[in-house]
Design an enzyme around this catalytic site. Structure first.
Site, short mmCIF file in Angstrom:
data_model
loop_
_atom_site.label_atom_id
_atom_site.label_comp_id
_atom_site.label_asym_id
_atom_site.label_seq_id
_atom_site.Cartn_x
_atom_site.Cartn_y
_atom_site.Cartn_z
N ASN A 1 12.19 11.26 -8.21
CA ASN A 1 11.73 12.06 -7.12
C ASN A 1 12.93 12.17 -6.36
O ASN A 1 13.96 11.95 -6.77
CB ASN A 1 10.59 11.13 -6.30
CG ASN A 1 11.38 9.62 -5.98
OD1 ASN A 1 12.24 9.92 -5.17
ND2 ASN A 1 10.55 8.70 -6.51
N LYS B 1 13.17 10.29 -29.13
CA LYS B 1 13.10 11.45 -28.46
C LYS B 1 11.68 12.24 -28.83
O LYS B 1 11.56 12.42 -30.00
CB LYS B 1 14.18 12.34 -28.35
CG LYS B 1 14.17 13.65 -27.66
CD LYS B 1 15.48 14.28 -28.02
CE LYS B 1 15.32 15.88 -27.12
NZ LYS B 1 16.23 16.70 -27.60
N ASP C 1 2.61 -2.44 -7.33
CA ASP C 1 3.20 -2.08 -5.90
C ASP C 1 4.02 -3.17 -5.49
O ASP C 1 3.67 -4.16 -5.27
CB ASP C 1 2.00 -1.86 -5.01
CG ASP C 1 2.17 -1.32 -3.73
OD1 ASP C 1 3.25 -1.83 -3.09
OD2 ASP C 1 1.51 -0.29 -3.11
N ILE C 2 5.39 -2.87 -5.41
CA ILE C 2 6.33 -4.01 -4.92
C ILE C 2 5.97 -4.58 -3.85
O ILE C 2 5.75 -5.75 -3.53
CB ILE C 2 7.78 -3.94 -5.13
CG1 ILE C 2 7.84 -2.97 -6.32
CG2 ILE C 2 8.72 -4.94 -4.96
CD1 ILE C 2 9.20 -2.19 -6.87
N PHE D 1 7.37 1.48 4.50
CA PHE D 1 7.34 2.62 4.81
C PHE D 1 6.23 3.58 4.52
O PHE D 1 5.53 3.26 3.42
CB PHE D 1 8.60 3.52 4.27
CG PHE D 1 9.90 3.21 4.98
CD1 PHE D 1 10.60 2.00 5.03
CD2 PHE D 1 10.64 4.21 5.84
CE1 PHE D 1 11.76 1.40 5.69
CE2 PHE D 1 11.57 3.91 6.67
CZ PHE D 1 12.24 2.34 6.43
N LYS E 1 -2.61 1.76 5.60
CA LYS E 1 -1.67 1.62 4.70
C LYS E 1 -1.29 0.03 5.17
O LYS E 1 -1.00 -0.65 4.20
CB LYS E 1 -0.32 2.31 4.52
CG LYS E 1 0.38 2.03 3.38
CD LYS E 1 1.26 3.22 2.92
CE LYS E 1 0.62 4.36 2.54
NZ LYS E 1 1.53 5.58 2.03
N LYS F 1 -1.60 -2.92 2.47
CA LYS F 1 -0.55 -3.44 1.72
C LYS F 1 -0.21 -4.82 2.23
O LYS F 1 0.77 -5.74 1.62
CB LYS F 1 0.67 -2.77 2.00
CG LYS F 1 0.48 -0.99 1.45
CD LYS F 1 1.68 -0.82 0.51
CE LYS F 1 1.43 0.37 0.19
NZ LYS F 1 2.20 0.96 -1.00
O1 C5P Z 1 1.77 3.63 -1.18
P1 C5P Z 1 2.91 4.38 -1.02
O2 C5P Z 1 3.99 4.65 -1.87
O3 C5P Z 1 2.90 5.31 0.07
O4 C5P Z 1 3.84 3.07 0.02
C1 C5P Z 1 4.95 3.34 0.44
C2 C5P Z 1 5.64 1.86 0.55
O5 C5P Z 1 5.36 0.96 -0.26
C3 C5P Z 1 7.15 1.83 0.81
O6 C5P Z 1 7.45 0.97 1.77
C4 C5P Z 1 7.51 1.68 -0.51
O7 C5P Z 1 8.90 1.25 -0.69
C5 C5P Z 1 6.46 0.73 -0.99
N1 C5P Z 1 5.95 0.62 -2.51
C6 C5P Z 1 6.48 -0.39 -3.38
N2 C5P Z 1 6.22 -0.13 -4.59
C7 C5P Z 1 5.36 0.78 -5.20
C8 C5P Z 1 5.18 1.85 -4.33
C9 C5P Z 1 5.40 1.68 -2.92
O8 C5P Z 1 7.18 -1.21 -2.98
N3 C5P Z 1 5.11 0.82 -6.56
#
Ligand code: C5P
Length: 399
Positions: A208, A286, A305-306, A324, A338, A342
């Site tokens: 991205n 490949k 989702d970290i 964020f 969110k 989260k």
């Molecule tokens: O769900 P979204 O991607 O909008 O969430 C954004 C927030 O979650 C950011 O703080 C991003 O660093 C964190 N994030 C994460 N791991 C992921 C997706 C998002 O830590 N797989």
């Protein structure tokens, strides 16, 4: 020790400028690097050659020196330091700073910096006691400047009283206090930043457009306040800050592994733009065109989702978890939801619609969402957002 710290030293035009040569030596002895800026008046007291020889760095002298602008613009110069020190800070330099003038390199750098500024005033006693100087001093202090000295004593002009610049070792002590005993001293903070790259096969990947600029600025601002920063970054296009522990990762899974490996921490800031998906299966070779004209169909699976993982930890959860939310509509509503989903403490929400110019730009327009509600911050540079956020984090961890 000041190992790895960068000091931007602005030398003003006063007789005390000769002491700044010793200051450079003392700072370098402690492991700091010193980038000197000389005002035109300072050149009447010390030579650029002696300053440059002691600093072992190029001396920056004139705002309109085109070579300097091509090598390092004044904005970059002002940001590329951990602390800006003005020694000697003459009455004139203090007045310029208090009034927000930017008509030479030194004053422009002082206006453009996002770092803390330490001034060591030096002037004749009458000038020091003049209401104008005292007014300027108050303004500078309320703007956040740190002040060391002046001392009382015999002055080069034959008078006696306050106005002598603090001794080099006193200035070094003030530098150490500013850099080493900041409000986040003793706090360990984890910051994720940049994009992740998810391999499709050994030569291709999904990515991205995140540059890592905001995360990098946050790591730098936290480190400037004295935090021990663990900076976990995907393949970003900006260079990581000095003085922080950098852990390079490529994928979301590696990022999660690095984050887990470095917990516990006092706070964790998740500024990375983590890819939501990765390939469902590894492709060790490949992927080849098979000549049929049909494109392969890629199968994805969701990445961990970290942020949510760390925010929901039962054991070892950082005291402050910040995420964020980049949104394109109903920013506050979506970000508030969110935050709940989260499980983090704060969310920094921004509108990344194309017309805002925020994605990939230098500025950000954010809303800080905490348990107490939404706080709309004015539009400012990403560096300023970072400095303000670091201040808020210091306040929250200090409670
Ligand atoms: O769900 P979204 O991607 O909008 O969430 C954004 C927030 O979650 C950011 O703080 C991003 O660093 C964190 N994030 C994460 N791991 C992921 C997706 C998002 O830590 N797989």
């Amino acid at each position: 020790m000041l190992a790895g710290k960068r000091i931007l030293l602005i030398i003003g035009g006063g007789i005390a400028a000769f002491k700044s040569l010793d200051l450079i030596r003392r700072l370098r002895e402690r492991g700091a690097s010193v980038v000197p800026v000389l005002t035109r008046a300072a050149e009447e007291f010390v030579t650029p050659l002696s300053v440059s020889a002691l600093a072992a760095e190029k001396v920056y002298r004139d705002l309109f020196d085109l070579t300097d602008e091509a090598e390092m613009g004044h904005i970059e110069l002002s940001r590329d330091a951990d602390l800006v020190v003005v020694a000697p800070a003459t009455a004139d330099l203090m007045a310029k700073m208090a009034g927000g003038h930017a008509n030479d390199l030194a004053s422009t750098v002082l206006m453009a910096t996002d770092k803390r500024v330490l001034i060591a005033p030096a002037m004749n006693v009458r000038m020091w006691e003049h209401p104008a100087t005292q007014r300027n001093l108050k303004t500078l202090e309320s703007d956040g400047a740190l002040v060391v000295g002046p001392n009382e004593g015999d002055m080069a002009c034959g008078e006696f009283g306050p106005g002598r610049m603090a001794e080099p070792l006193e200035i070094v002590a003030a530098v150490e206090a500013a850099l080493l005993n900041g409000p986040l001293h003793g706090k360990k903070i984890l910051v994720t930043s940049g994009p992740t790259h998810e391999p499709i096969d050994p030569v291709r990947y999904i990515a991205n457009r995140s540059s890592g600029a905001q995360g990098t600025a946050i790591a730098r601002a936290l480190s400037t306040l004295g935090a021990e920063v663990i900076f976990v970054t995907g393949p970003a296009s900006v260079t990581p800050p000095d003085g922080v522990a950098v852990i390079h990762v490529e994928t979301a899974q590696q990022m999660l592994g690095a984050v887990n490996a470095h917990l516990p921490a006092d706070a964790a800031i998740f500024a990375a733009a983590v890819a939501d998906w990765r390939m469902a299966e590894d492709a060790p070779e490949k992927i080849k065109k098979d000549g049929s004209g049909e494109a392969p169909i890629l199968k994805f699976t969701e990445n961990p989702d970290i942020l949510a993982h760390v925010a929901h930890l039962k054991k070892g959860r950082p005291n402050l978890v910040v995420g964020f939310a980049a949104e394109t509509e109903n920013v506050v509503d979506h970000a508030t939801t969110k935050r709940d989903r989260k499980g983090c403490d704060w969310i920094i929400a921004n509108d990344v619609s194309l017309e805002t110019g925020i994605m990939g730009g230098d500025e950000n327009d954010v809303v800080l969402i905490t348990g107490a509600g939404a706080e709309d911050w004015p539009r400012m540079s990403k560096d300023q957002v970072a400095v303000r956020l670091a201040g808020r984090i210091a306040e929250a961890l200090g409670k």
